[in-house]
Write an enzyme that holds these catalytic residues in place. Structure first.
Site, PDB file in Angstrom:
ATOM      1  N   ASP A   8      43.243  30.747  23.628  1.00 37.67           N
ATOM      2  CA  ASP A   8      43.195  31.033  25.072  1.00 37.67           C
ATOM      3  C   ASP A   8      43.689  29.820  25.860  1.00 37.67           C
ATOM      4  O   ASP A   8      44.458  29.950  26.825  1.00 37.67           O
ATOM      5  CB  ASP A   8      41.752  31.388  25.450  1.00 37.67           C
ATOM      6  CG  ASP A   8      41.626  31.995  26.834  1.00 37.67           C
ATOM      7  OD1 ASP A   8      42.632  32.530  27.352  1.00 37.67           O
ATOM      8  OD2 ASP A   8      40.526  31.955  27.391  1.00 37.67           O
ATOM      9  N   ARG A  61      52.627  40.862  38.474  1.00 35.43           N
ATOM     10  CA  ARG A  61      51.702  39.724  38.302  1.00 35.43           C
ATOM     11  C   ARG A  61      51.099  39.683  36.904  1.00 35.43           C
ATOM     12  O   ARG A  61      50.277  38.824  36.596  1.00 35.43           O
ATOM     13  CB  ARG A  61      50.596  39.800  39.357  1.00 35.43           C
ATOM     14  CG  ARG A  61      49.738  41.038  39.210  1.00 35.43           C
ATOM     15  CD  ARG A  61      48.693  41.160  40.303  1.00 35.43           C
ATOM     16  NE  ARG A  61      47.920  42.360  40.080  1.00 35.43           N
ATOM     17  CZ  ARG A  61      46.609  42.460  40.242  1.00 35.43           C
ATOM     18  NH1 ARG A  61      45.929  41.430  40.678  1.00 35.43           N
ATOM     19  NH2 ARG A  61      45.987  43.587  40.009  1.00 35.43           N
ATOM     20  N   LYS A  62      51.495  40.641  36.047  1.00 35.25           N
ATOM     21  CA  LYS A  62      50.949  40.691  34.681  1.00 35.25           C
ATOM     22  C   LYS A  62      51.880  39.971  33.709  1.00 35.25           C
ATOM     23  O   LYS A  62      53.061  40.300  33.619  1.00 35.25           O
ATOM     24  CB  LYS A  62      50.760  42.142  34.231  1.00 35.25           C
ATOM     25  CG  LYS A  62      49.653  42.855  34.968  1.00 35.25           C
ATOM     26  CD  LYS A  62      49.498  44.277  34.475  1.00 35.25           C
ATOM     27  CE  LYS A  62      49.876  45.241  35.568  1.00 35.25           C
ATOM     28  NZ  LYS A  62      49.669  46.648  35.191  1.00 35.25           N
TER      29      LYS A  62
HETATM   30  C1  LIG Z   1      50.964  25.578  38.183  1.00 34.26           C
HETATM   31  C2  LIG Z   1      49.909  24.957  39.031  1.00 34.26           C
HETATM   32  C3  LIG Z   1      48.570  25.415  38.601  1.00 34.26           C
HETATM   33  C4  LIG Z   1      47.555  24.776  39.488  1.00 34.26           C
HETATM   34  C5  LIG Z   1      46.199  25.334  39.126  1.00 34.26           C
HETATM   35  C6  LIG Z   1      45.197  24.644  39.937  1.00 34.26           C
HETATM   36  C7  LIG Z   1      44.011  24.548  39.542  1.00 34.26           C
HETATM   37  C8  LIG Z   1      43.633  25.106  38.255  1.00 34.26           C
HETATM   38  C9  LIG Z   1      42.604  24.245  37.790  1.00 34.26           C
HETATM   39  C10 LIG Z   1      42.246  24.227  36.595  1.00 34.26           C
HETATM   40  C11 LIG Z   1      42.735  25.157  35.562  1.00 34.26           C
HETATM   41  C12 LIG Z   1      42.336  24.418  34.410  1.00 34.26           C
HETATM   42  C13 LIG Z   1      42.130  24.878  33.282  1.00 34.26           C
HETATM   43  C14 LIG Z   1      42.303  26.268  32.882  1.00 34.26           C
HETATM   44  C15 LIG Z   1      41.870  26.218  31.499  1.00 34.26           C
HETATM   45  C16 LIG Z   1      42.112  27.115  30.651  1.00 34.26           C
HETATM   46  C17 LIG Z   1      42.775  28.363  30.957  1.00 34.26           C
HETATM   47  C18 LIG Z   1      42.522  29.270  29.827  1.00 34.26           C
HETATM   48  C19 LIG Z   1      42.462  30.644  30.385  1.00 34.26           C
HETATM   49  C20 LIG Z   1      41.099  30.926  30.936  1.00 34.26           C
HETATM   50  O1  LIG Z   1      40.114  30.604  30.381  1.00 34.26           O
HETATM   51  S1  LIG Z   1      40.994  31.800  32.405  1.00 34.26           S
HETATM   52  C21 LIG Z   1      39.208  32.092  32.585  1.00 34.26           C
HETATM   53  C22 LIG Z   1      38.779  33.444  32.076  1.00 34.26           C
HETATM   54  N1  LIG Z   1      39.285  34.476  32.899  1.00 34.26           N
HETATM   55  C23 LIG Z   1      38.728  34.807  34.055  1.00 34.26           C
HETATM   56  O2  LIG Z   1      37.768  34.215  34.498  1.00 34.26           O
HETATM   57  C24 LIG Z   1      39.353  35.984  34.793  1.00 34.26           C
HETATM   58  C25 LIG Z   1      38.259  36.827  35.429  1.00 34.26           C
HETATM   59  N2  LIG Z   1      38.864  37.998  35.997  1.00 34.26           N
HETATM   60  C26 LIG Z   1      39.295  38.008  37.273  1.00 34.26           C
HETATM   61  O3  LIG Z   1      39.114  37.069  38.011  1.00 34.26           O
HETATM   62  C27 LIG Z   1      40.014  39.246  37.700  1.00 34.26           C
HETATM   63  O4  LIG Z   1      39.839  40.265  36.768  1.00 34.26           O
HETATM   64  C28 LIG Z   1      41.525  39.001  37.909  1.00 34.26           C
HETATM   65  C29 LIG Z   1      41.732  38.097  39.141  1.00 34.26           C
HETATM   66  C30 LIG Z   1      42.185  38.378  36.681  1.00 34.26           C
HETATM   67  C31 LIG Z   1      42.246  40.330  38.166  1.00 34.26           C
HETATM   68  O5  LIG Z   1      41.452  41.093  39.040  1.00 34.26           O
HETATM   69  P1  LIG Z   1      42.103  42.280  39.891  1.00 34.26           P
HETATM   70  O6  LIG Z   1      40.938  43.014  40.479  1.00 34.26           O
HETATM   71  O7  LIG Z   1      43.137  41.732  40.789  1.00 34.26           O
HETATM   72  O8  LIG Z   1      42.861  43.171  38.834  1.00 34.26           O
HETATM   73  P2  LIG Z   1      42.252  44.100  37.636  1.00 34.26           P
HETATM   74  O9  LIG Z   1      41.154  43.370  36.947  1.00 34.26           O
HETATM   75  O10 LIG Z   1      41.910  45.446  38.192  1.00 34.26           O
HETATM   76  O11 LIG Z   1      43.442  44.286  36.589  1.00 34.26           O
HETATM   77  C32 LIG Z   1      44.762  43.842  36.861  1.00 34.26           C
HETATM   78  C33 LIG Z   1      45.730  44.753  36.094  1.00 34.26           C
HETATM   79  O12 LIG Z   1      45.597  44.565  34.685  1.00 34.26           O
HETATM   80  C34 LIG Z   1      45.543  45.814  34.032  1.00 34.26           C
HETATM   81  N3  LIG Z   1      44.851  45.650  32.749  1.00 34.26           N
HETATM   82  C35 LIG Z   1      43.612  45.245  32.509  1.00 34.26           C
HETATM   83  N4  LIG Z   1      43.379  45.162  31.223  1.00 34.26           N
HETATM   84  C36 LIG Z   1      44.542  45.523  30.605  1.00 34.26           C
HETATM   85  C37 LIG Z   1      44.932  45.607  29.249  1.00 34.26           C
HETATM   86  N5  LIG Z   1      44.091  45.313  28.270  1.00 34.26           N
HETATM   87  N6  LIG Z   1      46.210  45.964  28.981  1.00 34.26           N
HETATM   88  C38 LIG Z   1      47.074  46.276  29.976  1.00 34.26           C
HETATM   89  N7  LIG Z   1      46.748  46.196  31.291  1.00 34.26           N
HETATM   90  C39 LIG Z   1      45.491  45.846  31.581  1.00 34.26           C
HETATM   91  C40 LIG Z   1      44.816  46.693  35.008  1.00 34.26           C
HETATM   92  O13 LIG Z   1      45.058  48.060  34.736  1.00 34.26           O
HETATM   93  C41 LIG Z   1      45.458  46.255  36.323  1.00 34.26           C
HETATM   94  O14 LIG Z   1      46.734  46.850  36.431  1.00 34.26           O
HETATM   95  P3  LIG Z   1      47.286  47.349  37.854  1.00 34.26           P
HETATM   96  O15 LIG Z   1      47.231  46.140  38.790  1.00 34.26           O
HETATM   97  O16 LIG Z   1      48.706  47.790  37.582  1.00 34.26           O
HETATM   98  O17 LIG Z   1      46.380  48.428  38.285  1.00 34.26           O
END
Ligand SMILES: CCCCC/C=C\C/C=C\C/C=C\C/C=C\CCCC(=O)SCCNC(=O)CCNC(=O)[C@H](O)C(C)(C)COP(=O)(O)OP(=O)(O)OC[C@H]1O[C@@H](n2cnc3c(N)ncnc32)[C@H](O)[C@@H]1OP(=O)(O)O
Length: 116
Positions: free
Chosen positions: A28, A73-74
């Site tokens: 991840d 966005r996916k």
């Molecule tokens: C480049 C500069 C970056 C700067 C960043 C700045 C700061 C960042 C700081 C630190 C970052 C540091 C470290 C990060 C470390 C590690 C990263 C590793 C990754 C992680 O550790 S990250 C944590 C775990 N993560 C979460 O904490 C996410 C929790 N979650 C949510 O926050 C919401 O869930 C969200 C916002 C993601 C979406 O929410 P939402 O409500 O907008 O959208 P929804 O959930 O409904 O799904 C959207 C579309 O995906 C489709 N869909 C779903 N499942 C599917 C499947 N299996 N197959 C095909 N399609 C699928 C649906 O069908 C729908 O499709 P459609 O839009 O077409 O209807």
């Protein structure tokens, strides 16, 4: 993207073997770093891991990850881990969702680290 990773005693599951959750965490995080390099702030919506062979502690593995396709966005990403002989030991696929920077502020990101 390619990375080299060695699990150690901190990641033990069965004796001498990495815990599956630790393996999933590394994969991840590999995806998170890949998308960081690409310049898309994105988070994991779905993660699948296939464990083909035990991942051994103290053993170097090559991890490779890439973006398979994008639909708006996916971001659909895939990765695999291979041993030094080139045998695949683990594979992963994931769906990441591109989010705005405000997503990361929800955890109170400027809070001081918790003291040990
Ligand atoms: C480049 C500069 C970056 C700067 C960043 C700045 C700061 C960042 C700081 C630190 C970052 C540091 C470290 C990060 C470390 C590690 C990263 C590793 C990754 C992680 O550790 S990250 C944590 C775990 N993560 C979460 O904490 C996410 C929790 N979650 C949510 O926050 C919401 O869930 C969200 C916002 C993601 C979406 O929410 P939402 O409500 O907008 O959208 P929804 O959930 O409904 O799904 C959207 C579309 O995906 C489709 N869909 C779903 N499942 C599917 C499947 N299996 N197959 C095909 N399609 C699928 C649906 O069908 C729908 O499709 P459609 O839009 O077409 O209807």
């Amino acid at each position: 993207m390619r990375a080299r990773h060695v699990f150690d005693e901190r990641h033990v599951g069965a004796p001498g073997i990495a815990h599956g959750g630790a393996v999933a965490t590394v994969l991840d995080d590999l995806f998170g770093f890949l998308l960081y390099l690409i310049g898309e702030p994105a988070v994991t919506r779905h993660l699948e891991v296939g464990y083909r062979s035990p991942v051994l502690l103290g053993t170097p593995y090559l991890l490779e990850a890439g973006v398979q396709r994008r639909e708006g966005r996916k971001l659909f990403v895939r990765a695999q881990g291979t041993d030094e002989g080139g045998a695949a030991v683990v594979e992963a696929s994931a769906l990441f969702l591109v989010v705005g920077l405000e997503h990361f502020a929800r955890g109170g990101g400027d809070a001081a680290p918790v003291a040990p």
